[in-house]
Design a protein around this motif. Structure first.
Motif, PDB file in Angstrom:
ATOM      1  N   UNK A 111       0.845  -1.194   0.000  1.00  0.00           N
ATOM      2  CA  UNK A 111       0.000   0.000   0.000  1.00  0.00           C
ATOM      3  C   UNK A 111       0.886   1.252   0.000  1.00  0.00           C
ATOM      4  N   UNK A 112       0.662   2.083  -1.024  1.00  0.00           N
ATOM      5  CA  UNK A 112       1.401   3.320  -1.128  1.00  0.00           C
ATOM      6  C   UNK A 112       0.598   4.494  -0.606  1.00  0.00           C
ATOM      7  N   UNK A 113       0.959   5.669  -1.046  1.00  0.00           N
ATOM      8  CA  UNK A 113       0.299   6.891  -0.591  1.00  0.00           C
ATOM      9  C   UNK A 113      -1.027   7.079  -1.324  1.00  0.00           C
ATOM     10  N   UNK A 114      -1.968   7.690  -0.641  1.00  0.00           N
ATOM     11  CA  UNK A 114      -3.266   8.070  -1.222  1.00  0.00           C
ATOM     12  C   UNK A 114      -4.031   6.881  -1.799  1.00  0.00           C
ATOM     13  N   UNK A 115      -3.868   5.706  -1.192  1.00  0.00           N
ATOM     14  CA  UNK A 115      -4.623   4.534  -1.633  1.00  0.00           C
ATOM     15  C   UNK A 115      -4.069   3.833  -2.858  1.00  0.00           C
ATOM     16  N   UNK A 116      -2.896   4.188  -3.303  1.00  0.00           N
ATOM     17  CA  UNK A 116      -2.293   3.519  -4.464  1.00  0.00           C
ATOM     18  C   UNK A 116      -1.677   2.196  -4.017  1.00  0.00           C
ATOM     19  N   UNK A 117      -1.911   1.137  -4.796  1.00  0.00           N
ATOM     20  CA  UNK A 117      -1.382  -0.180  -4.505  1.00  0.00           C
ATOM     21  C   UNK A 117      -0.388  -0.600  -5.583  1.00  0.00           C
ATOM     22  N   UNK A 118       0.622  -1.356  -5.156  1.00  0.00           N
ATOM     23  CA  UNK A 118       1.672  -1.834  -6.048  1.00  0.00           C
ATOM     24  C   UNK A 118       1.882  -3.323  -5.804  1.00  0.00           C
ATOM     25  N   UNK A 119       2.180  -4.068  -6.872  1.00  0.00           N
ATOM     26  CA  UNK A 119       2.437  -5.491  -6.732  1.00  0.00           C
ATOM     27  C   UNK A 119       3.658  -5.741  -5.852  1.00  0.00           C
ATOM     28  N   UNK A 120       3.623  -6.849  -5.112  1.00  0.00           N
ATOM     29  CA  UNK A 120       4.805  -7.303  -4.400  1.00  0.00           C
ATOM     30  C   UNK A 120       5.720  -8.045  -5.370  1.00  0.00           C
ATOM     31  N   UNK A 121       6.762  -8.672  -4.835  1.00  0.00           N
ATOM     32  CA  UNK A 121       7.698  -9.405  -5.683  1.00  0.00           C
ATOM     33  C   UNK A 121       7.107 -10.681  -6.254  1.00  0.00           C
ATOM     34  N   UNK A 122       5.889 -11.039  -5.826  1.00  0.00           N
ATOM     35  CA  UNK A 122       5.230 -12.201  -6.426  1.00  0.00           C
ATOM     36  C   UNK A 122       4.989 -12.000  -7.917  1.00  0.00           C
ATOM     37  N   UNK A 123       4.920 -10.749  -8.350  1.00  0.00           N
ATOM     38  CA  UNK A 123       4.769 -10.411  -9.770  1.00  0.00           C
ATOM     39  C   UNK A 123       6.115  -9.937 -10.320  1.00  0.00           C
ATOM     40  N   UNK A 124       6.909 -10.884 -10.855  1.00  0.00           N
ATOM     41  CA  UNK A 124       8.161 -10.544 -11.542  1.00  0.00           C
ATOM     42  C   UNK A 124       9.064  -9.635 -10.709  1.00  0.00           C
ATOM     43  N   UNK A 125       9.131  -9.917  -9.391  1.00  0.00           N
ATOM     44  CA  UNK A 125       9.986  -9.135  -8.487  1.00  0.00           C
ATOM     45  C   UNK A 125       9.674  -7.643  -8.597  1.00  0.00           C
ATOM     46  N   UNK A 126       8.401  -7.351  -8.729  1.00  0.00           N
ATOM     47  CA  UNK A 126       7.978  -6.001  -9.097  1.00  0.00           C
ATOM     48  C   UNK A 126       8.405  -4.943  -8.086  1.00  0.00           C
ATOM     49  N   UNK A 127       8.178  -5.192  -6.793  1.00  0.00           N
ATOM     50  CA  UNK A 127       8.471  -4.116  -5.856  1.00  0.00           C
ATOM     51  C   UNK A 127       9.969  -3.937  -5.639  1.00  0.00           C
ATOM     52  N   UNK A 128      10.736  -5.027  -5.701  1.00  0.00           N
ATOM     53  CA  UNK A 128      12.190  -4.878  -5.656  1.00  0.00           C
ATOM     54  C   UNK A 128      12.694  -4.080  -6.848  1.00  0.00           C
ATOM     55  N   UNK A 129      12.050  -4.271  -8.017  1.00  0.00           N
ATOM     56  CA  UNK A 129      12.412  -3.458  -9.177  1.00  0.00           C
ATOM     57  C   UNK A 129      12.046  -1.990  -8.968  1.00  0.00           C
ATOM     58  N   UNK A 130      10.941  -1.756  -8.281  1.00  0.00           N
ATOM     59  CA  UNK A 130      10.466  -0.383  -8.089  1.00  0.00           C
ATOM     60  C   UNK A 130      11.487   0.481  -7.371  1.00  0.00           C
ATOM     61  N   UNK A 131      12.257  -0.120  -6.461  1.00  0.00           N
ATOM     62  CA  UNK A 131      13.235   0.664  -5.695  1.00  0.00           C
ATOM     63  C   UNK A 131      14.665   0.419  -6.163  1.00  0.00           C
ATOM     64  N   UNK A 132      14.840  -0.390  -7.200  1.00  0.00           N
ATOM     65  CA  UNK A 132      16.181  -0.650  -7.711  1.00  0.00           C
ATOM     66  C   UNK A 132      16.923  -1.730  -6.955  1.00  0.00           C
ATOM     67  N   UNK A 133      16.255  -2.397  -6.027  1.00  0.00           N
ATOM     68  CA  UNK A 133      16.891  -3.505  -5.291  1.00  0.00           C
ATOM     69  C   UNK A 133      17.178  -4.673  -6.232  1.00  0.00           C
ATOM     70  N   UNK A 134      16.288  -4.898  -7.170  1.00  0.00           N
ATOM     71  CA  UNK A 134      16.447  -5.925  -8.199  1.00  0.00           C
ATOM     72  C   UNK A 134      16.623  -5.226  -9.536  1.00  0.00           C
TER      73      UNK A 134
END
Length: 396
Positions: A111-134
């Motif tokens: 859960x992000x700001x203002x009700x925005x949702x983002x996939x976790x790493x279950x979807x192609x390591x998505x959230x790790x990609x979001x921050x540059x970790x992956x």
């Protein structure tokens, strides 16, 4: 020792150096040889394959300049001050903060700001990609360059033009909606690295246009750009195509932007539909021109989805449009992000050929050279959702 440096002391007269004395230099000689060989082969790295202190270019040559006009890839301010994931001192603390944030999240979304949702790493390591970790390391980036370069040569073999259009993840365009803890951890992404290391690839970068649009181009509960986001992206892309010599293509005029119910991708994760509409759609000034959609697999005529959309589940298809802006043929390798673009493609080009790209777990092999030989496209576009950069490109 002489004035020109250190030298080995000569043995006393009449005394022969023994084999054991000579053997003590063998390890040093082997070490020097190993370093020379490793340097020649280009495999010396200071940390690992992902260490960005090494060069992704194995040739040692300086990067070439962009191959397209400047309008195709305008500067994008990523607002990253510190690279947490490639710093020996910062990375342990960043890993701890990342793990703590993920532990507070649901299995399928953050859960992000203002009700925005983002996939976790279950979807192609998505959230790790979001921050540059992956992100892709040098060898993977080099493979992407080879893969896209091969596609470019296949498309140009028949005199056509080739473009790479990565559909940005919403965490890339709207990183301001990431949770505060994740915003503090943001680093360079795979797309940024690929474009930095290989700027000569024919990138059409639409991120700046999507960020600067007059209305939202993404929504809180969906990972794709909205229909209006696709419109903005194609507007930026056609400006690039025109500057590169593809005449006549543009977005159709609109009279405004409508907002409808968001398309909730997180319902299976227990997220309720939103109370407020959030999905933006362009209001076209004129109806979409008559278009025929034909299945390449069966030859059957297909019905488009509402809005004259060609869905990914219908691929591969050919479309034929009377009264299109250009008489040329467009070949597209795409995924679901092409849904919002598909009516715009058939508005711009009299004929389109659309295949699913082969990247990722669901991708089927595509013989681009054979398709080009058969279809003779004037323009070929490889368009792919950004999170698929977590995968290596196909090897065949």
């Amino acid at each position: 020792m002489t004035g020109d440096g250190l030298r080995e002391t000569a043995p006393p007269p009449g005394r022969r150096r023994g084999a054991l004395a000579r053997l003590r230099y063998v390890p040093l000689i082997l070490l020097v040889l190993a370093v020379i060989v490793a340097t020649v082969l280009g495999v010396v790295e200071t940390r690992s394959a992902d260490d960005e202190k090494t060069s992704a270019r194995t040739s040692g040559t300086a990067p070439a300049g962009p191959s397209l006009p400047a309008v195709c890839a305008p500067a994008v301010d990523q607002q990253i001050d510190v690279e947490h994931w490639r710093d020996d001192q910062l990375e342990p603390a960043a890993e701890t903060a990342f793990a703590r944030g993920i532990a507070r999240s649901a299995p399928g979304h953050v859960r992000g700001r203002d009700g925005w949702l983002f996939f976790t790493d279950a979807q192609a390591k998505d959230f790790s990609q979001a921050v540059g970790r992956e992100r892709q390391g040098p060898s993977s980036i080099a493979r992407w360059n080879d893969y896209l370069g091969d596609m470019r040569r296949a498309a140009q073999a028949r005199g056509g033009r080739f473009y790479v259009m990565i559909a940005p993840a919403k965490w890339d365009v709207r990183h301001d909606r990431l949770p505060t803890w994740a915003q503090r951890l943001r680093g360079t992404t795979s797309l940024d690295r690929l474009m930095q290391v290989y700027p000569e690839l024919p990138f059409v970068d639409v991120r700046a246009a999507l960020r600067d649009a007059s209305e939202p181009t993404y929504s809180p509960l969906n990972s794709h750009w909205t229909d209006f986001g696709g419109y903005v992206a194609w507007q930026a892309a056609t400006a690039c195509l025109r500057a590169d010599g593809v005449d006549g293509v543009d977005v159709p005029p609109i009279t405004g932007v409508d907002v409808t119910d968001d398309r909730n991708e997180f319902a299976a994760d227990g997220v309720s539909d939103p109370d407020e509409p959030a999905w933006t759609q362009p209001r076209l000034a004129a109806a979409h021109p008559d278009t025929t959609i034909t299945s390449i697999a069966t030859g059957a005529t297909l019905q488009p989805l509402p809005g004259d959309v060609v869905d990914m589940t219908q691929l591969p298809v050919r479309t034929s449009t009377s009264g299109a802006q250009s008489s040329e043929t467009l070949l597209v390798l795409r995924d679901s992000t092409g849904s919002a673009l598909s009516p715009l493609w058939s508005t711009s080009f009299a004929r389109t050929v659309q295949y699913q790209h082969p990247v990722g777990e669901m991708g089927a092999p595509v013989d681009l050279a054979a398709i080009v030989d058969r279809e003779r496209p004037d323009v070929t576009i490889f368009t792919m959702t950004e999170r698929y950069l977590s995968f290596d490109p196909p090897t065949s």
